[in-house]
Design an enzyme around this catalytic site. Structure first.
Site, PDB file in Angstrom:
ATOM      1  N   THR A  15       0.840  -1.192   0.000  1.00 28.60           N
ATOM      2  CA  THR A  15       0.000   0.000   0.000  1.00 28.60           C
ATOM      3  C   THR A  15       0.877   1.245   0.000  1.00 28.60           C
ATOM      4  O   THR A  15       1.719   1.416   0.875  1.00 28.60           O
ATOM      5  CB  THR A  15      -0.889   0.017   1.258  1.00 28.60           C
ATOM      6  OG1 THR A  15      -1.675  -1.165   1.272  1.00 28.60           O
ATOM      7  CG2 THR A  15      -1.786   1.225   1.264  1.00 28.60           C
ATOM      8  N   LEU A  16       0.693   2.077  -0.981  1.00 26.09           N
ATOM      9  CA  LEU A  16       1.472   3.300  -1.052  1.00 26.09           C
ATOM     10  C   LEU A  16       0.644   4.508  -0.649  1.00 26.09           C
ATOM     11  O   LEU A  16       1.099   5.374   0.071  1.00 26.09           O
ATOM     12  CB  LEU A  16       1.990   3.508  -2.490  1.00 26.09           C
ATOM     13  CG  LEU A  16       2.898   2.398  -3.011  1.00 26.09           C
ATOM     14  CD1 LEU A  16       3.311   2.715  -4.434  1.00 26.09           C
ATOM     15  CD2 LEU A  16       4.129   2.260  -2.138  1.00 26.09           C
TER      16      LEU A  16
END
Lengths: 258, 270
Positions: free
Chosen positions: A36-37
């Protein structure tokens, strides 16, 4: 890659990719899934307070896609088991994932059928473990969670952030609520609020958020949890006032501007 | 029980539907020295007889704290008992860490029973040779369970396991109906009296028994020797008045029968 700039307190951005260890001895960049960025569809603040009979929680029904207010019917508060209520801000899909984890937890708890049941404290601590462990793997669930509940007459209200910071308090808020709602609650919350006073206090906080938070929409729900159980209200909207003199004729003092 | 051609493997059924290896494991429990458990609505008492290999050695530990709200007393192969106690402590602490809440006893007991059952259905394993009296407290009150090498478990108001436990059980059977409402002190006294039954003639001294208590607002702990001796003194000095059903008082006997009858017990069993 699209990059969002936003002043919402929940977000911060990582600009690099970290490969996940799948256990393969040879790692190729394309084969790894990414962590997850940044969040895509997000919910804004949750505000919650303890009151005489239990806990009251308020949230709006918006799901933002960046700066677009794209979804307007998202329920961001859900009952967990018999004794708890979970509210979430941040990535909606991660909230749904958390609900799936909790569903399994509650199911297994019910299957024991032995007179013991998960209370809000247990759920809160379980969530803390989940959030913190995901954070340690650099793959967070991008949410700030509010967990409220009543068991055996005792009210419980706590919060867990996406990095696993966890605590309890008499009133909590996420995101913008921390900056706009909590000062109001610090001044005006007191123990043993009646239901009506509690709702009025929450509406006051939600109105300020509606005026000042760009990702808030005027469609909210208030949830109540007491020893009897959880009730989530039907969506409704707050009355707002826009007839300030300066709004009516904004260019009065500076002709030609807007 | 006699040797037969179906008793070599735990995975071999007898024609009459018995697993002899499991039953033999239960025999091992009967060889261990006595362990007793009783419970009231709010407290659980676990007691055991201290048996030592010889006068030179210390006595074998038979009661273990699993958590503040759970204790276990064992009889049979103490090595197996130690390993299972470690498992129980592990389960309990993992639950506490994840949920910040004590593990309900009933759930621990089921996990323990499932673990024991596995050993009755694998050809490369053997059943645990230890019986466990698990006492604990949870939301629904005080509980006492007995876990068998067979993988069965039962809930009890009071129970005794190990050698000469039948005498203790007879005593408990007479008194158990009052245990639910018993005070903490009466419960402890009944436990020690039950222990005395298993000694059968030997003088009851505090050095011969270990007693542990847990209850609402009282985490699991052992009673010290002085406290135990005080309870013993309340009934040992006035034999006739305190007796129920008039058993012979041990004082007159004075014969230290100690370990005399136990020469045929394997050293690994206590």
């Amino acid at each position: 890659l699209p990059v969002w700039f936003s002043i919402n307190a929940d977000y911060f951005f990582l600009q690099f990719t970290i490969p996940i260890d799948n256990g393969d001895s040879v790692k190729t960049a394309e084969a790894d899934s990414q962590r997850t960025l940044y969040p895509y569809v997000t919910g804004t603040s949750i505000v919650a307070i303890k009151y005489k009979d239990g806990v009251l929680m308020a949230s709006d029904m918006g799901g933002s896609y960046g700066s677009t207010l794209r979804y307007k019917n998202i329920e961001r508060m859900k009952a967990i088991g018999k004794h708890s209520l979970l509210g979430a801000s941040g990535e909606i899909s991660d909230f749904q994932e958390i609900l799936r984890y909790l569903d399994e937890l509650v199911l297994n708890d019910n299957m024991w059928d032995d007179g013991n049941s998960l209370g809000p404290k247990e759920v809160h601590n379980y969530l803390t473990r989940v959030m913190y462990n995901r954070r340690n793997k650099f793959n967070p669930l991008w949410n700030t969670l509010v967990l409220g509940g009543v068991k055996n007459g005792e009210s419980y209200l706590g919060m867990v952030s996406m990095i696993g910071v966890s605590f309890e308090d008499n009133h909590v808020a996420t995101g913008f609520g921390n900056h706009l709602a909590r000062p109001i609650l610090r001044d005006e919350w007191h123990a043993d609020l009646s239901f009506e006073d509690g709702v009025k206090l929450l509406e006051k906080c939600m109105r300020v958020l509606l005026y000042r938070d760009r990702s808030a929409i005027n469609k909210l729900q208030i949830a109540k949890i007491t020893e009897e159980g959880v009730t989530v209200s039907q969506p409704y909207s707050l009355k707002t006032f826009w007839e300030f003199k300066a709004f009516n004729n904004p260019t009065a003092g500076a002709e030609g501007s807007w | 029980m006699f040797r037969n051609q179906y008793d070599t493997d735990v995975t071999t059924w007898s024609p009459t539907g018995r697993l002899f290896q499991v039953e033999y494991a239960m025999e091992a429990v009967k060889q261990g020295s006595a362990a007793i458990g009783l419970r009231s609505r709010s407290h659980v008492v676990l007691a055991s007889v201290n048996k030592a290999q010889s006068e030179l050695s210390s006595h074998q530990r038979k009661i273990f704290k699993v958590d503040d709200h759970i204790g276990v007393a064992i009889a049979g192969l103490t090595a197996d008992g130690r390993v299972l106690s470690r498992y129980m402590r592990s389960e309990s602490i993992n639950h506490s860490f994840t949920y910040e809440s004590p593990l309900p006893v009933g759930r621990l007991v089921v996990r323990l029973a499932d673990k024991a059952q596995v050993c009755t259905q694998r050809s490369w394993k053997r059943p645990y040779g230890v019986g466990l009296l698990v006492g604990g407290l949870d939301e629904s009150g005080a509980h006492l369970y007995y876990n068998c090498p067979s993988g069965n478990y039962f809930e009890y108001q009071a129970f005794a396991i190990g050698s000469r436990s039948q005498a203790a059980k007879t005593y408990l059977e007479r008194r158990f109906e009052s245990f639910n409402e018993s005070s903490r002190e009466d419960l402890i006294k009944d436990a020690i009296l039950a222990i005395r039954e298993t000694l059968q003639g030997e003088t009851l001294k505090s050095s011969l028994c270990t007693v542990s208590v847990l209850g609402v607002d009282e985490p699991f702990h052992f009673l010290d020797q002085d406290s135990i001796q005080k309870v013993i003194d309340t009934f040992e000095n006035v034999p006739e008045e305190e007796e129920d059903g008039g058993e012979a008082e041990a004082e007159a006997a004075a014969a230290e029968q100690g370990g005399a009858g136990d020469q045929d017990v394997a050293p690994m069993e206590m």
